[in-house]
Design an enzyme around this catalytic site. Sequence first.
Site, PDB file in Angstrom:
ATOM      1  N   SER B  24       0.689  -1.142   0.005  1.00 55.83           N
ATOM      2  CA  SER B  24       0.060  -0.082  -0.151  1.00 55.83           C
ATOM      3  C   SER B  24       0.752   1.163  -0.027  1.00 55.83           C
ATOM      4  CB  SER B  24      -0.890   0.104   1.251  1.00 55.83           C
ATOM      5  OG  SER B  24      -1.410   1.159   1.254  1.00 55.83           O
ATOM      6  N   GLY B  49      -3.483   4.020   0.582  1.00 55.02           N
ATOM      7  CA  GLY B  49      -4.352   4.105   1.739  1.00 55.02           C
ATOM      8  C   GLY B  49      -5.136   4.997   1.725  1.00 55.02           C
ATOM      9  N   ASN B 102      -6.681  -0.490   1.531  1.00 51.30           N
ATOM     10  CA  ASN B 102      -6.058  -0.410   2.706  1.00 51.30           C
ATOM     11  C   ASN B 102      -6.786   1.046   3.235  1.00 51.30           C
ATOM     12  OD1 ASN B 102      -3.725   1.526   4.062  1.00 51.30           O
ATOM     13  ND2 ASN B 102      -2.844  -0.512   3.979  1.00 51.30           N
ATOM     14  N   CYS B 132      -0.262   3.710  10.591  1.00 52.87           N
ATOM     15  CA  CYS B 132       0.441   4.994   9.675  1.00 52.87           C
ATOM     16  C   CYS B 132       1.112   6.018  10.607  1.00 52.87           C
ATOM     17  CB  CYS B 132      -0.454   5.618   8.838  1.00 52.87           C
ATOM     18  SG  CYS B 132       0.464   6.555   7.866  1.00 52.87           S
ATOM     19  N   LYS B 167      -2.894  -4.373   9.684  1.00 51.31           N
ATOM     20  CA  LYS B 167      -1.466  -4.038   9.349  1.00 51.31           C
ATOM     21  C   LYS B 167      -0.891  -3.249  10.486  1.00 51.31           C
ATOM     22  CE  LYS B 167       1.457  -1.919   6.180  1.00 51.31           C
ATOM     23  NZ  LYS B 167       1.552  -1.556   4.476  1.00 51.31           N
ATOM     24  N   GLY B 245       8.774  -5.276   3.921  1.00 47.97           N
ATOM     25  CA  GLY B 245      10.022  -4.250   4.729  1.00 47.97           C
ATOM     26  C   GLY B 245      11.315  -4.660   3.985  1.00 47.97           C
ATOM     27  N   THR B 268       8.853  -0.091  -1.623  1.00 52.17           N
ATOM     28  CA  THR B 268       9.919   0.930  -2.201  1.00 52.17           C
ATOM     29  C   THR B 268      10.742   0.283  -3.015  1.00 52.17           C
ATOM     30  OG1 THR B 268       9.923   1.463   0.364  1.00 52.17           O
ATOM     31  CG2 THR B 268      11.862   2.136  -1.226  1.00 52.17           C
TER      32      THR B 268
HETATM   33  C1  LIG Z   1       5.460   6.431  -0.120  1.00 50.25           C
HETATM   34  C2  LIG Z   1       4.916   5.408   0.875  1.00 50.25           C
HETATM   35  C3  LIG Z   1       3.720   5.467   1.200  1.00 50.25           C
HETATM   36  C4  LIG Z   1       2.887   4.447   1.979  1.00 50.25           C
HETATM   37  N1  LIG Z   1       1.670   4.486   2.253  1.00 50.25           N
HETATM   38  C5  LIG Z   1       1.019   3.630   2.996  1.00 50.25           C
HETATM   39  C6  LIG Z   1      -0.407   3.635   3.307  1.00 50.25           C
HETATM   40  O1  LIG Z   1      -1.122   4.404   2.667  1.00 50.25           O
HETATM   41  N2  LIG Z   1      -0.868   2.683   4.162  1.00 50.25           N
HETATM   42  C7  LIG Z   1      -0.066   1.488   4.385  1.00 50.25           C
HETATM   43  O2  LIG Z   1      -0.650   0.793   5.069  1.00 50.25           O
HETATM   44  N3  LIG Z   1       1.169   1.676   4.147  1.00 50.25           N
HETATM   45  C8  LIG Z   1       1.791   2.440   3.453  1.00 50.25           C
HETATM   46  N4  LIG Z   1       3.237   2.393   3.196  1.00 50.25           N
HETATM   47  C9  LIG Z   1       4.019   1.535   4.060  1.00 50.25           C
HETATM   48  C10 LIG Z   1       4.203   0.217   2.974  1.00 50.25           C
HETATM   49  O3  LIG Z   1       2.975  -0.369   2.467  1.00 50.25           O
HETATM   50  C11 LIG Z   1       5.021  -0.579   3.671  1.00 50.25           C
HETATM   51  O4  LIG Z   1       4.670  -1.263   4.827  1.00 50.25           O
HETATM   52  C12 LIG Z   1       6.583  -0.472   3.969  1.00 50.25           C
HETATM   53  O5  LIG Z   1       6.970   0.527   3.013  1.00 50.25           O
HETATM   54  C13 LIG Z   1       7.617  -1.529   4.105  1.00 50.25           C
HETATM   55  O6  LIG Z   1       7.795  -1.899   2.601  1.00 50.25           O
HETATM   56  P1  LIG Z   1       8.903  -1.614   1.671  1.00 50.25           P
HETATM   57  O7  LIG Z   1      10.157  -1.664   2.480  1.00 50.25           O
HETATM   58  O8  LIG Z   1       8.805  -2.815   0.917  1.00 50.25           O
HETATM   59  O9  LIG Z   1       8.376  -0.374   1.080  1.00 50.25           O
HETATM   60  C14 LIG Z   1       3.743   3.345   2.679  1.00 50.25           C
HETATM   61  C15 LIG Z   1       5.045   3.226   2.101  1.00 50.25           C
HETATM   62  C16 LIG Z   1       5.782   4.329   1.276  1.00 50.25           C
HETATM   63  C17 LIG Z   1       7.064   4.269   1.134  1.00 50.25           C
END
Ligand SMILES: Cc1cc2nc3c(=O)[nH]c(=O)nc-3n(C[C@H](O)[C@H](O)[C@H](O)COP(=O)(O)O)c2cc1C
Lengths: 258, 305
Positions: B24, B49, B102, B132, B167, B245, B268
Site C-alpha cells: 500500500s 491508503g 487499505n 501509519c 497491518k 519491509g 519501496t
Molecule cells: C511512499 C509510501 C507510502 C506508504 N503509504 C502507506 C499507506 O497508505 N498505508 C499503509 O498501510 N502503508 C503505507 N506504506 C508502507 C508500505 O506499505 C510498507 O509497509 C513499507 O513501506 C515497508 O515495505 P517496503 O520496504 O517494501 O516499502 C507506505 C510506504 C511508502 C514508502
Amino acid sequence: MNTRYRILKAEYLNVDTFLLTVQSELISKKARPGQIVTIKCGDEGGVILRRPISICSVDREKGTFDIAIQIRGKGTKILSKFKAGDMIDIMGPLGQGFSLYPKHKKIIAIGGGIGIFPLLQLLKDHPAENKKAILGFRNKSCVILEEEFRQACNELFISTDDGSYGDKGFVTDTLKKVMDKEPADMLFFCGPLPMMKLGVEIAKEYNTPCEVSMEQRMGCGIGACLVCVCKTKKEDDWEYTQVCKMGPVFSGDKIIID
Amino acid sequence: MRENINLKVNIGGLELKNPVIAASGCFGFGREYSRFFDIKRLGGIAVRGLTLQPQKGNPPPRIAETPSGILNSVGLQNPGVHTFIEKEIPFLRKIDTTIIANVSGNTIEEYESMAEILSNADVDAIELNLSCPNVQEGCLRFGSSAQKVESVVSRVKNYAKKPLLVKLTPNVTDITEIAKAAEEAGADSVSLINTILGMAINAKTRRPILGSITGGLSGPAVKPIALRMVYEVSRAVKIPVIGMGGICNATDAIEFLLAGASAVMIGTAGFANPMVWVETIEGIEDYMAENSINSVTELIGGLIV
Ligand SMILES: Cc1cc2nc3c(=O)[nH]c(=O)nc-3n(C[C@H](O)[C@H](O)[C@H](O)COP(=O)(O)O)c2cc1C
Ligand SMILES: Cc1cc2nc3c(=O)[nH]c(=O)nc-3n(C[C@H](O)[C@H](O)[C@H](O)COP(=O)(O)OP(=O)(O)OC[C@H]3O[C@@H](n4cnc5c(N)ncnc54)[C@H](O)[C@@H]3O)c2cc1C
Ligand code: FES
C-alpha cells in the site's frame, strides 16, 4: 522492459557539471522538451532511489539524447564516474514537457543554474520566430553550454550573480528590461524556486502567459507514490499534485509557489 | 508459469494466485505501473491508503533518502473511499488480480464506516492500517496498544464482510502482543511491518529534510527488523502473516516466507525497479524448481533453527 542504454560520450562542462550522450531510439524519439528521465545510480553507499534529470537535448536522427548533471551529493557523484561505453539504467521520458504552441511568436526562456538544461531543447523545438534566452549563473566559471544556447535562439542574455560575466544581477532583472523593450507572448522558467516565484509574478505584471518547471524530491518518478508534490490550484481550492507525472512543467496560472 | 509449480496461497480466506503483493502507498491504484508490466501477474494489489474523506496530505518535501532506505511523509493523500469506489475500482476490476483496500481512520466509527462501505464494494479484502506514522491523529495511536487494537478490530469485524487484514506498526515495544490482540479480535491475517518512525536533518541548513519533520522508514534498511518481527509474530499467532519491509528480490521474499510469512508485499523497491514484483515471482519459481519444491506453501515457516 529495457531501461539499459549505452553512454556514447561523457565529458565535463566545468568543474562540477558533466554531460552524458546516451544512445536510445525510444527516448530520443519520444522525448518532448521539459520531460525528464530517472537514472539509477547503483547501490553503492546505500543509494537506492533513481535521480530525476531533465532531458537537455535530443538528436532524433542519430537516436541519442544528452543530459547535463551537476554533482550535488552521493547519487550525482556516482553518476559522474560513468564513462563512454558504459551501460546506464535510465527510465523515461517521463512527465509533461513545455507547451509548443504555434500561436506564440515571441518567446523567452529564463533559466538559472541547473534549470537551464531543459530550456535548450525547448528553444530548438519551439516554432516561434523570435526566441530569446536569459540564463543566470553564479559566476563566470559556472557558465556552460553558451554556444549551444546561442545557436538555438535569436538572442542570448547571460547574467552572473557577481557580474564576472555578462550582466551583474538576477535573470528576473534582465527579463524586465527585455520585456520593456520588446514584449514576448510566452515565458518559460526553470530554476531555483525564488526565481520562479518572482518570474510568475513578473509574467502576471506583463499580462503574459508562462510555464514553470518545478523541482521536487522523487520516489517512483511515475506518479504512484505521491512523494513529489507541489501545490496547484483546484477550482476555489488547492491540491498537491505529482511533479513527476503532472509536471515538472506547470502553467503559471495553475501553480502555487509559497 | 512453470508446470508442477504451485504458487497459490490462502491468506485467511483470501486466495492469491501467488504470494507477491504490491504494498500500500507505493503502487497508487495500479494505473501507473500498468504501463510497465502486466499487473495481473501480481498476487494482489494493496491500494493507496484510503480515508473516509479526501485527504490533502502533508507538505513537501515528503521523501528523504537515507542509507539503503527512504523516509516518507505522504500523510495519506487520497481522494477518499467514495471516489476510490467510483473512479478506481472499475479500472482495477478489469485486471485479474486480488484487490486489497487499505484503510485508515481517525476514530473507530470511521474505521467501521469504511469497512461497511467497502464490504459492499467490489474489492476482495480490507487491510486496516492501524499503523501509519504520518498523520497526527488516528492510526498510530490505535496501533500502538494491544487494548486499542482489540477494540478497533472487534468493532470493525461486525461490518467487514470480507477477509480482514490488520497491518501492524513496528513502533511498539512488543509486536507479538499487538498481533495476538488482533487475532483474538477476529483478524483473518496480519501484515507487517509498516514503516519505522525516523528523521533526517540537513546539517548545512540546520533544518529537517521532511516537511513534516519526521517520517516513516522503509526499504532495505528495515529488512532485518522486519524479518525478526515476522518471525516472532508468526510463532505467536495462528492466523497467516504477510511479511514486508525492504524486499528487493526473490531471495529477500523467500527469507520472509521461511521466517513464517504466507505472502509478501513489496513497496519501496519498485521505485528503483518497476519490474521487481514480476522478477520476484519468477525468482521464487526458479528457487522452487531448483529445490524440487512443488507448492510455495512448503516454504512457509521452513526456517531451520
Ligand atoms: C511512499 C509510501 C507510502 C506508504 N503509504 C502507506 C499507506 O497508505 N498505508 C499503509 O498501510 N502503508 C503505507 N506504506 C508502507 C508500505 O506499505 C510498507 O509497509 C513499507 O513501506 C515497508 O515495505 P517496503 O520496504 O517494501 O516499502 C507506505 C510506504 C511508502 C514508502
Ligand atoms: C524535475 C527535475 C529535473 C532535474 N533536472 C536536473 C538536471 O537536468 N541536471 C541536474 O544536474 N540536476 C537536475 N535535477 C536535480 C537533481 O535531481 C538533484 O540534484 C539530484 O537528485 C541530487 O542527487 P544527489 O544524490 O547528488 O544528492 P543528495 O542530496 O545526496 O540526494 C539525496 C536525495 O535527495 C534528492 N534530491 C537532492 N536534491 C534534489 C533536487 N534539487 N531536486 C530533486 N531531488 C533532489 C535526490 O534525488 C535523492 O533522493 C532535477 C530535479 C528535478 C526534480
Ligand atoms: S515520485 Fe512518486 S509520484 Fe512522483
